[in-house]
Scaffold this motif. Structure first.
Motif, PDB file in Angstrom:
ATOM      1  N   ALA A  24       0.764  -1.184   0.031  1.00 53.49           N
ATOM      2  CA  ALA A  24      -0.170   0.055   0.013  1.00 53.49           C
ATOM      3  C   ALA A  24       0.977   1.000   0.032  1.00 53.49           C
ATOM      4  CB  ALA A  24      -1.020  -0.256   1.117  1.00 53.49           C
ATOM      5  N   SER A  25       0.515   2.349  -0.642  1.00 58.05           N
ATOM      6  CA  SER A  25       1.150   3.318  -0.898  1.00 58.05           C
ATOM      7  C   SER A  25       0.085   4.626  -1.038  1.00 58.05           C
ATOM      8  CB  SER A  25       1.990   3.490  -2.107  1.00 58.05           C
ATOM      9  OG  SER A  25       1.536   3.487  -3.130  1.00 58.05           O
ATOM     10  N   GLY A  26       0.697   5.733  -0.884  1.00 58.68           N
ATOM     11  CA  GLY A  26      -0.262   6.993  -0.995  1.00 58.68           C
ATOM     12  C   GLY A  26      -0.427   7.516   0.300  1.00 58.68           C
ATOM     13  N   SER A  27      -1.796   8.337   0.575  1.00 56.51           N
ATOM     14  CA  SER A  27      -2.320   8.689   1.718  1.00 56.51           C
ATOM     15  C   SER A  27      -2.579   7.651   2.584  1.00 56.51           C
ATOM     16  CB  SER A  27      -3.447   9.673   1.440  1.00 56.51           C
ATOM     17  OG  SER A  27      -2.955  10.709   0.510  1.00 56.51           O
ATOM     18  N   ILE A  28      -1.848   7.073   3.562  1.00 52.24           N
ATOM     19  CA  ILE A  28      -2.118   6.007   4.446  1.00 52.24           C
ATOM     20  C   ILE A  28      -2.214   6.663   5.938  1.00 52.24           C
ATOM     21  CG2 ILE A  28      -1.526   3.542   5.373  1.00 52.24           C
ATOM     22  CD1 ILE A  28      -0.335   3.342   2.610  1.00 52.24           C
ATOM     23  N   PHE A  29      -3.095   6.464   6.490  1.00 52.95           N
ATOM     24  CA  PHE A  29      -3.118   6.817   7.924  1.00 52.95           C
ATOM     25  C   PHE A  29      -3.819   5.644   8.989  1.00 52.95           C
ATOM     26  CE2 PHE A  29      -7.660   7.965   7.575  1.00 52.95           C
ATOM     27  CZ  PHE A  29      -7.678   8.075   6.170  1.00 52.95           C
ATOM     28  N   SER A  30      -3.696   5.643  10.161  1.00 59.04           N
ATOM     29  CA  SER A  30      -4.468   5.010  10.931  1.00 59.04           C
ATOM     30  C   SER A  30      -5.118   3.763  10.436  1.00 59.04           C
ATOM     31  CB  SER A  30      -5.697   5.607  11.613  1.00 59.04           C
ATOM     32  OG  SER A  30      -6.198   5.249  12.593  1.00 59.04           O
ATOM     33  N   ILE A  31      -4.285   2.727  10.139  1.00 58.88           N
ATOM     34  CA  ILE A  31      -4.515   1.306   9.580  1.00 58.88           C
ATOM     35  C   ILE A  31      -5.560   0.571  10.595  1.00 58.88           C
ATOM     36  CG2 ILE A  31      -3.742  -0.836   8.519  1.00 58.88           C
ATOM     37  CD1 ILE A  31      -1.545   0.682   7.383  1.00 58.88           C
ATOM     38  N   ASN A  32      -6.714   0.283  10.328  1.00 53.02           N
ATOM     39  CA  ASN A  32      -7.558  -0.661  11.073  1.00 53.02           C
ATOM     40  C   ASN A  32      -7.090  -1.981  10.911  1.00 53.02           C
ATOM     41  OD1 ASN A  32     -10.283  -2.003  11.174  1.00 53.02           O
ATOM     42  ND2 ASN A  32     -10.624  -0.129  12.553  1.00 53.02           N
ATOM     43  N   ALA A  33      -7.280  -2.352   9.454  1.00 58.21           N
ATOM     44  CA  ALA A  33      -7.013  -3.898   9.078  1.00 58.21           C
ATOM     45  C   ALA A  33      -6.428  -3.909   7.557  1.00 58.21           C
ATOM     46  CB  ALA A  33      -8.399  -4.445   9.106  1.00 58.21           C
ATOM     47  N   MET A  34      -5.960  -4.866   7.387  1.00 58.53           N
ATOM     48  CA  MET A  34      -5.468  -5.273   6.044  1.00 58.53           C
ATOM     49  C   MET A  34      -5.891  -6.887   5.902  1.00 58.53           C
ATOM     50  SD  MET A  34      -1.835  -3.228   5.281  1.00 58.53           S
ATOM     51  CE  MET A  34      -1.897  -3.197   3.633  1.00 58.53           C
ATOM     52  N   GLY A  35      -5.788  -6.965   4.542  1.00 59.59           N
ATOM     53  CA  GLY A  35      -6.497  -8.329   4.257  1.00 59.59           C
ATOM     54  C   GLY A  35      -6.871  -8.919   2.861  1.00 59.59           C
ATOM     55  N   TRP A  36      -7.328  -9.941   2.711  1.00 61.97           N
ATOM     56  CA  TRP A  36      -7.485 -10.644   1.505  1.00 61.97           C
ATOM     57  C   TRP A  36      -8.949 -11.070   1.200  1.00 61.97           C
ATOM     58  CZ3 TRP A  36      -3.611 -10.281  -2.242  1.00 61.97           C
ATOM     59  CH2 TRP A  36      -2.263 -10.044  -1.677  1.00 61.97           C
ATOM     60  N   TYR A  37      -9.799 -10.789   0.154  1.00 65.36           N
ATOM     61  CA  TYR A  37     -10.610 -11.435  -0.490  1.00 65.36           C
ATOM     62  C   TYR A  37     -10.591 -12.398  -1.581  1.00 65.36           C
ATOM     63  CZ  TYR A  37     -14.201  -9.096   2.634  1.00 65.36           C
ATOM     64  OH  TYR A  37     -15.032  -8.583   3.682  1.00 65.36           O
ATOM     65  N   ARG A  38     -11.312 -12.983  -1.963  1.00 58.67           N
ATOM     66  CA  ARG A  38     -11.097 -13.743  -3.246  1.00 58.67           C
ATOM     67  C   ARG A  38     -12.536 -13.896  -3.780  1.00 58.67           C
ATOM     68  NH1 ARG A  38      -9.343 -19.924  -1.222  1.00 58.67           N
ATOM     69  NH2 ARG A  38     -11.448 -20.597  -0.204  1.00 58.67           N
ATOM     70  N   GLN A  39     -12.449 -14.028  -5.128  1.00 58.99           N
ATOM     71  CA  GLN A  39     -13.959 -14.321  -5.888  1.00 58.99           C
ATOM     72  C   GLN A  39     -13.478 -15.166  -6.830  1.00 58.99           C
ATOM     73  OE1 GLN A  39     -15.709 -10.753  -7.252  1.00 58.99           O
ATOM     74  NE2 GLN A  39     -17.571 -11.578  -7.348  1.00 58.99           N
ATOM     75  N   ALA A  40     -14.312 -16.292  -7.100  1.00 52.79           N
ATOM     76  CA  ALA A  40     -14.355 -17.282  -8.045  1.00 52.79           C
ATOM     77  C   ALA A  40     -15.355 -17.087  -9.194  1.00 52.79           C
ATOM     78  CB  ALA A  40     -14.390 -18.626  -7.771  1.00 52.79           C
ATOM     79  N   PRO A  41     -15.213 -17.273 -10.428  1.00 53.38           N
ATOM     80  CA  PRO A  41     -15.994 -16.954 -11.452  1.00 53.38           C
ATOM     81  C   PRO A  41     -17.346 -17.503 -11.147  1.00 53.38           C
ATOM     82  CG  PRO A  41     -14.076 -17.876 -12.533  1.00 53.38           C
ATOM     83  CD  PRO A  41     -13.899 -17.816 -10.857  1.00 53.38           C
ATOM     84  N   GLY A  42     -18.672 -16.745 -11.075  1.00 58.83           N
ATOM     85  CA  GLY A  42     -19.841 -17.369 -10.897  1.00 58.83           C
ATOM     86  C   GLY A  42     -20.086 -17.191  -9.246  1.00 58.83           C
TER      87      GLY A  42
END
Length: 118
Positions: A24-42
């Protein structure tokens, strides 16, 4: 503006491993959480793993014991072991930041393909 850049996806055989990174870059402040989602076709987008500032983590039942989320400053990682064909998906990282005591802001990466196939 926040930019999230994912890397590390690709094609792997069942039982193999991959490590996803999201910087992550740019205007980052006070991070609450970071994580991952995924999406399969359909299918709907589903939560894979989240790392909350303070150290706690949450995982989808389907990946518990196989995936590990970690974070180093503004980069979040997803170590994926014992991969299965059903893990095939586009993986999206996210960052949630605290705007104020009552409001959060979430930004998303562009997504990265993970394919598990013989």
């Amino acid at each position: 503006q926040v930019q999230l850049v994912e890397s590390g996806g690709g094609l792997v055989q069942p039982g193999g491993s991959l490590r996803l990174s999201c910087a992550a870059s740019g205007s980052i402040f006070s991070i609450n959480a970071m994580g991952w989602y995924r999406q399969a076709p359909g299918k709907e987008r589903e939560l894979v793993a989240t790392g909350i500032s303070g150290g706690s983590t949450n995982y989808a039942d389907s990946v518990k014991g196989r995936f590990t989320i970690s974070r180093d400053k503004n980069t979040v990682y997803l170590q994926m072991n014992s991969l299965k064909p059903e893990d095939t998906s586009v993986y999206y990282c996210y960052i949630t930041m605290n705007v104020n005591i009552a409001t959060t802001k979430r930004s998303w990466g562009q997504g990265i393909q993970v394919t598990v196939s013989p």
